[in-house]
Design a protein around this motif. Structure first.
Motif, PDB file in Angstrom:
ATOM      1  N   GLU A 182      40.285  49.612  -5.489  1.00 24.98           N
ATOM      2  CA  GLU A 182      41.502  50.421  -5.392  1.00 24.98           C
ATOM      3  C   GLU A 182      41.824  50.762  -3.930  1.00 24.98           C
ATOM      4  O   GLU A 182      42.042  51.933  -3.571  1.00 24.98           O
ATOM      5  CB  GLU A 182      41.365  51.697  -6.222  1.00 24.98           C
ATOM      6  CG  GLU A 182      41.151  51.425  -7.697  1.00 24.98           C
ATOM      7  CD  GLU A 182      40.920  52.693  -8.510  1.00 24.98           C
ATOM      8  OE1 GLU A 182      41.141  53.793  -7.972  1.00 24.98           O
ATOM      9  OE2 GLU A 182      40.511  52.574  -9.676  1.00 24.98           O
ATOM     10  N   PRO A 183      41.909  49.765  -3.059  1.00 21.28           N
ATOM     11  CA  PRO A 183      42.209  50.046  -1.649  1.00 21.28           C
ATOM     12  C   PRO A 183      43.694  50.302  -1.438  1.00 21.28           C
ATOM     13  O   PRO A 183      44.522  49.907  -2.266  1.00 21.28           O
ATOM     14  CB  PRO A 183      41.791  48.750  -0.958  1.00 21.28           C
ATOM     15  CG  PRO A 183      42.101  47.688  -1.980  1.00 21.28           C
ATOM     16  CD  PRO A 183      41.773  48.322  -3.317  1.00 21.28           C
ATOM     17  N   ASP A 184      44.017  50.961  -0.345  1.00 20.80           N
ATOM     18  CA  ASP A 184      45.425  51.019   0.051  1.00 20.80           C
ATOM     19  C   ASP A 184      45.699  50.071   1.211  1.00 20.80           C
ATOM     20  O   ASP A 184      46.840  49.917   1.633  1.00 20.80           O
ATOM     21  CB  ASP A 184      45.878  52.444   0.381  1.00 20.80           C
ATOM     22  CG  ASP A 184      45.008  53.133   1.421  1.00 20.80           C
ATOM     23  OD1 ASP A 184      44.154  52.472   2.032  1.00 20.80           O
ATOM     24  OD2 ASP A 184      45.183  54.352   1.625  1.00 20.80           O
ATOM     25  N   LEU A 185      44.632  49.416   1.731  1.00 22.50           N
ATOM     26  CA  LEU A 185      44.795  48.416   2.782  1.00 22.50           C
ATOM     27  C   LEU A 185      43.667  47.407   2.706  1.00 22.50           C
ATOM     28  O   LEU A 185      42.502  47.773   2.530  1.00 22.50           O
ATOM     29  CB  LEU A 185      44.776  49.085   4.166  1.00 22.50           C
ATOM     30  CG  LEU A 185      44.712  48.140   5.383  1.00 22.50           C
ATOM     31  CD1 LEU A 185      45.969  47.280   5.481  1.00 22.50           C
ATOM     32  CD2 LEU A 185      44.493  48.929   6.678  1.00 22.50           C
ATOM     33  N   VAL A 186      44.024  46.131   2.855  1.00 25.33           N
ATOM     34  CA  VAL A 186      43.046  45.071   3.095  1.00 25.33           C
ATOM     35  C   VAL A 186      43.281  44.576   4.518  1.00 25.33           C
ATOM     36  O   VAL A 186      44.352  44.077   4.845  1.00 25.33           O
ATOM     37  CB  VAL A 186      43.182  43.905   2.098  1.00 25.33           C
ATOM     38  CG1 VAL A 186      42.133  42.835   2.398  1.00 25.33           C
ATOM     39  CG2 VAL A 186      43.035  44.398   0.660  1.00 25.33           C
ATOM     40  N   TYR A 187      42.279  44.761   5.353  1.00 21.78           N
ATOM     41  CA  TYR A 187      42.358  44.422   6.784  1.00 21.78           C
ATOM     42  C   TYR A 187      41.430  43.239   7.011  1.00 21.78           C
ATOM     43  O   TYR A 187      40.223  43.353   6.826  1.00 21.78           O
ATOM     44  CB  TYR A 187      41.939  45.645   7.592  1.00 21.78           C
ATOM     45  CG  TYR A 187      41.886  45.515   9.102  1.00 21.78           C
ATOM     46  CD1 TYR A 187      42.343  44.395   9.788  1.00 21.78           C
ATOM     47  CD2 TYR A 187      41.382  46.571   9.866  1.00 21.78           C
ATOM     48  CE1 TYR A 187      42.289  44.310  11.170  1.00 21.78           C
ATOM     49  CE2 TYR A 187      41.323  46.511  11.251  1.00 21.78           C
ATOM     50  CZ  TYR A 187      41.771  45.368  11.901  1.00 21.78           C
ATOM     51  OH  TYR A 187      41.711  45.296  13.272  1.00 21.78           O
ATOM     52  N   SER A 188      41.999  42.109   7.407  1.00 28.60           N
ATOM     53  CA  SER A 188      41.209  40.881   7.492  1.00 28.60           C
ATOM     54  C   SER A 188      41.262  40.240   8.865  1.00 28.60           C
ATOM     55  O   SER A 188      42.281  40.293   9.556  1.00 28.60           O
ATOM     56  CB  SER A 188      41.709  39.860   6.451  1.00 28.60           C
ATOM     57  OG  SER A 188      40.968  38.663   6.539  1.00 28.60           O
ATOM     58  N   GLY A 189      40.168  39.600   9.222  1.00 26.64           N
ATOM     59  CA  GLY A 189      40.117  38.835  10.456  1.00 26.64           C
ATOM     60  C   GLY A 189      40.597  37.407  10.294  1.00 26.64           C
ATOM     61  O   GLY A 189      40.688  36.678  11.280  1.00 26.64           O
ATOM     62  N   LEU A 194      39.519  47.912   2.576  1.00 25.42           N
ATOM     63  CA  LEU A 194      38.584  46.795   2.434  1.00 25.42           C
ATOM     64  C   LEU A 194      38.687  45.966   3.703  1.00 25.42           C
ATOM     65  O   LEU A 194      39.775  45.513   4.063  1.00 25.42           O
ATOM     66  CB  LEU A 194      38.938  45.937   1.219  1.00 25.42           C
ATOM     67  CG  LEU A 194      38.185  44.597   1.107  1.00 25.42           C
ATOM     68  CD1 LEU A 194      36.686  44.811   0.960  1.00 25.42           C
ATOM     69  CD2 LEU A 194      38.734  43.759  -0.053  1.00 25.42           C
ATOM     70  N   THR A 195      37.578  45.797   4.406  1.00 25.07           N
ATOM     71  CA  THR A 195      37.569  44.989   5.623  1.00 25.07           C
ATOM     72  C   THR A 195      36.964  43.622   5.328  1.00 25.07           C
ATOM     73  O   THR A 195      35.893  43.529   4.713  1.00 25.07           O
ATOM     74  CB  THR A 195      36.775  45.675   6.744  1.00 25.07           C
ATOM     75  OG1 THR A 195      35.433  45.950   6.298  1.00 25.07           O
ATOM     76  CG2 THR A 195      37.442  46.972   7.170  1.00 25.07           C
ATOM     77  N   VAL A 196      37.664  42.583   5.746  1.00 21.52           N
ATOM     78  CA  VAL A 196      37.211  41.209   5.536  1.00 21.52           C
ATOM     79  C   VAL A 196      36.999  40.558   6.900  1.00 21.52           C
ATOM     80  O   VAL A 196      37.921  40.520   7.713  1.00 21.52           O
ATOM     81  CB  VAL A 196      38.237  40.407   4.713  1.00 21.52           C
ATOM     82  CG1 VAL A 196      37.703  39.000   4.413  1.00 21.52           C
ATOM     83  CG2 VAL A 196      38.575  41.130   3.413  1.00 21.52           C
ATOM     84  N   LYS A 197      35.804  40.054   7.129  1.00 21.74           N
ATOM     85  CA  LYS A 197      35.324  39.514   8.404  1.00 21.74           C
ATOM     86  C   LYS A 197      34.853  40.656   9.314  1.00 21.74           C
ATOM     87  O   LYS A 197      35.322  41.787   9.233  1.00 21.74           O
ATOM     88  CB  LYS A 197      36.378  38.660   9.119  1.00 21.74           C
ATOM     89  CG  LYS A 197      36.872  37.467   8.310  1.00 21.74           C
ATOM     90  CD  LYS A 197      35.773  36.444   8.063  1.00 21.74           C
ATOM     91  CE  LYS A 197      35.404  35.693   9.309  1.00 21.74           C
ATOM     92  NZ  LYS A 197      34.313  34.695   9.062  1.00 21.74           N
ATOM     93  N   SER A 198      33.922  40.313  10.178  1.00 24.32           N
ATOM     94  CA  SER A 198      33.300  41.323  11.031  1.00 24.32           C
ATOM     95  C   SER A 198      34.282  41.971  11.999  1.00 24.32           C
ATOM     96  O   SER A 198      34.130  43.147  12.355  1.00 24.32           O
ATOM     97  CB  SER A 198      32.149  40.689  11.818  1.00 24.32           C
ATOM     98  OG  SER A 198      31.078  40.351  10.962  1.00 24.32           O
TER      99      SER A 198
END
Length: 350
Positions: free
Chosen positions: A136-143, A79-83
């Motif tokens: 069900e992510p294995d990573l949340v990658y956020s800016g 899941l990507t949060v922010k551009s």
């Protein structure tokens, strides 16, 4: 217990369970772990009989804003949060790993638009814990570091307890001990390299760094000694690019002196009186859907404190999209574009 062993021993529960568990949720994520594990136990697999230990030599360990994160294999569901995070993965050819996006700052740049055309958004703002777990992510990658709070996606340690790794763009770390004294291109490129290592695509990362380094090297800094205001948002109180973050890096790269460059922060609240006293030669306007460049121009022209600024009277504006204003794979592109705008700017007699 490692992420792989946890996943093998306790398969992810059906999404209907998440929906039931989190409807009107009042408990912290950590309190739900026994429920999740019990649900996983209901469907034993062959992996439970002989779980395979991860290869320690293949693990990538990072210190991310003061949180140690261990990646024992490349994330598969992100899941990507922010551009900034979305564009990073797309630029590295990892769009197929993205299971959802949230809080995107604007449209993708043209060269990434096709790769990201089918990405699904789970929230226009910071995602809730329910939205995160439903993917069900294995990573949340956020800016942004603020993604990982109980009011949003959940605290990092709580997500980790559920087998979900977290990663924040290093330039967005807020604690002073985890910020650079001043952001440099080496810091921007280091995130590309680190993400390449995490996802086991070091060659793609090296190629992207080389391309961006070449783009930066081709910029010819303006030599006219111009000063600039980086105006991000705010009306009564402007929120501006300060002296240690991405705005400062871009302004320095194109040859502009930041009037708020003496403030040791990435962005800062400023005052229109301070802007008027500095009377910058040019104003960089951050363009966003919620506060467009045109809205900022209208405000500057109508406010008695700013209407007589040299840059306002002469219309000396440069524009950068919000999604390119934060450190990431678009920083080099933003600097190159700003340099071109600056070269075309007619300063008259100044």
């Amino acid at each position: 217990m490692s992420r792989q062993v946890l996943a093998a021993a306790y398969p992810p529960p059906d999404r209907r369970l998440w929906s039931a568990v989190f409807r009107n949720r009042s408990l912290p994520l950590a309190a739900l772990l026994p429920v999740v594990l019990l649900a996983g136990c209901a469907a034993p697999t062959a992996a439970q009989d002989s779980p395979t230990a991860p290869d320690a030599a293949a693990a990538v360990t990072v210190d991310n804003c003061g949180t140690e994160v261990v990646f024992e294999s490349a994330p598969e569901r992100v899941l990507t949060v922010k551009s900034t995070s979305t564009e990073m993965l797309l630029a590295l050819g990892l769009g197929d790993r993205i299971v959802g996006t949230a809080f995107q700052d604007g449209p993708l740049p043209d060269h990434l638009a096709e790769a990201g055309a089918d990405l699904a958004s789970v929230s226009d703002k910071l995602p809730s814990a329910e939205a995160v777990l439903g993917l069900e992510p294995d990573l949340v990658y956020s800016g942004w570091e603020s993604t990982f709070t109980p009011e949003a996606a959940g605290a990092r340690e709580e997500l980790q307890s559920l087998g979900i790794a977290t990663y924040v763009s290093p330039a967005a770390c807020k604690a002073p001990e985890h910020q650079p004294d001043e952001l440099t291109w080496d810091h921007v490129f280091a995130e590309i390299t680190e993400v390449g290592d995490i996802f086991e695509v070091p060659d793609a990362a090296a190629e992207l760094v080389e391309e961006q380094a070449d783009e930066i090297a081709a910029i010819e800094p303006d030599e006219r000694g111009l000063t600039a205001l980086w105006y991000s948002s705010g009306t009564a109180t402007p929120y501006v690019g300060a002296g240690i973050g991405n705005p400062q890096l871009i302004l320095e790269t194109v040859g502009l002196t930041n009037i708020a460059g003496d403030v040791a922060d990435t962005w800062t609240s400023y005052s229109w009186e301070a802007v008027a006293a500095a009377d910058p030669d040019v104003i960089v306007l951050v363009d966003s859907s919620w506060n467009s460049a045109q809205q900022k121009k209208d405000l500057l022209a109508s406010d008695p404190v700013t209407a007589n600024l040299t840059a306002v009277r002469a219309g000396r504006y440069l524009v950068v999209p919000f999604a390119a204003s934060e450190a990431g794979v678009r920083s080099a592109e933003a600097a190159a574009d700003l340099s071109r705008q600056l070269a075309d700017l007619d300063l008259g007699d100044r």
